[in-house]
Design a protein around this motif. Structure first.
Motif, mmCIF file in Angstrom:
data_model
loop_
_atom_site.group_PDB
_atom_site.id
_atom_site.type_symbol
_atom_site.label_atom_id
_atom_site.label_comp_id
_atom_site.label_asym_id
_atom_site.label_seq_id
_atom_site.Cartn_x
_atom_site.Cartn_y
_atom_site.Cartn_z
ATOM 1 N N ASN A 1 0.805 -1.224 0.000
ATOM 2 C CA ASN A 1 0.000 0.000 0.000
ATOM 3 C C ASN A 1 0.837 1.273 0.000
ATOM 4 O O ASN A 1 0.339 2.346 -0.350
ATOM 5 C CB ASN A 1 -0.949 0.009 1.198
ATOM 6 C CG ASN A 1 -2.064 -0.988 1.036
ATOM 7 O OD1 ASN A 1 -2.592 -1.174 -0.051
ATOM 8 N ND2 ASN A 1 -2.435 -1.646 2.127
ATOM 9 N N ARG B 1 -5.778 -6.137 -5.364
ATOM 10 C CA ARG B 1 -4.587 -5.287 -5.278
ATOM 11 C C ARG B 1 -3.410 -6.218 -5.035
ATOM 12 O O ARG B 1 -3.378 -6.929 -4.039
ATOM 13 C CB ARG B 1 -4.704 -4.264 -4.151
ATOM 14 C CG ARG B 1 -3.559 -3.266 -4.129
ATOM 15 C CD ARG B 1 -3.744 -2.187 -3.071
ATOM 16 N NE ARG B 1 -5.025 -1.539 -3.216
ATOM 17 C CZ ARG B 1 -5.614 -0.815 -2.248
ATOM 18 N NH1 ARG B 1 -5.018 -0.670 -1.077
ATOM 19 N NH2 ARG B 1 -6.794 -0.263 -2.446
ATOM 20 N N SER C 1 -6.159 -2.897 -14.812
ATOM 21 C CA SER C 1 -7.342 -3.416 -14.121
ATOM 22 C C SER C 1 -8.520 -3.561 -15.067
ATOM 23 O O SER C 1 -9.298 -4.513 -14.966
ATOM 24 C CB SER C 1 -7.719 -2.522 -12.935
ATOM 25 O OG SER C 1 -6.873 -2.800 -11.836
#
Length: 174
Positions: free
Chosen positions: A23, A94, A136
């Motif tokens: 992250n 993710r 994505s």
């Protein structure tokens, strides 16, 4: 859940450190307003675990079956904002940058989508991302999701005027 190469499993305390690193990676987070601090990453992990406690499903920790390495998350969630398509169940993922380009996101998302459509009997799943997030979007298309430009929206959690505010919506019907 198991796929050919992956394990979608409950979260462990040991996942928090590599999750925080993922992250904090500016490249991983380039289609989000900003990378997350360790505190923000831990708060996200807490929300993910809370969703599992409430729903019995959610965003599973993603692990390589060969070696057991934590590589991110993939699964299902309920968007926590109001939009023309909510309430809904979202397929999301993710992954750590070091495993990109190997088909893991598609493989794991396919398993999560099957769980949503078959086990949960959801009539439809959605996925969304910033308009510019071509990788994505490609995963969504490989899953058989469809995109109608009339469904695109301004994400309410992204500040007005921000380059990432406009999002595309993809749908997968059961």
């Amino acid at each position: 859940m198991r796929t050919e190469r992956l394990l979608l499993r409950p979260w462990r305390a040991a996942d928090r450190e590599p999750f925080a690193a993922l992250n904090a990676d500016a490249e991983v987070m380039r289609h989000f307003p900003a990378p997350l601090t360790r505190e923000q990453s831990d708060a996200l992990a807490d929300r993910i675990e809370s969703a599992f406690a409430q729903e019995g499903w959610g965003l599973w920790a993603l692990e390589l079956r060969d070696g057991g390495e934590f590589i991110g998350f993939t699964g299902l969630s309920r968007p926590a904002f109001d939009a023309h398509f909510t309430p809904a169940i979202e397929v999301g993922w993710r992954l750590a940058r070091g495993v990109w380009g190997r088909g893991y996101a598609t493989e794991a998302a396919r398993a999560a989508a099957a769980f949503g459509l078959d086990t949960l009997a959801a009539g439809e799943l959605v996925s969304f991302t910033a308009t510019a997030n071509a990788p994505s979007r490609a995963v969504m298309e490989r899953l058989g999701m469809t995109h109608d430009p009339a469904d695109d929206f301004d994400h309410p959690n992204v500040p007005a005027g921000h380059a990432l505010r406009r999002h595309v919506l993809y749908r997968l019907r059961g």
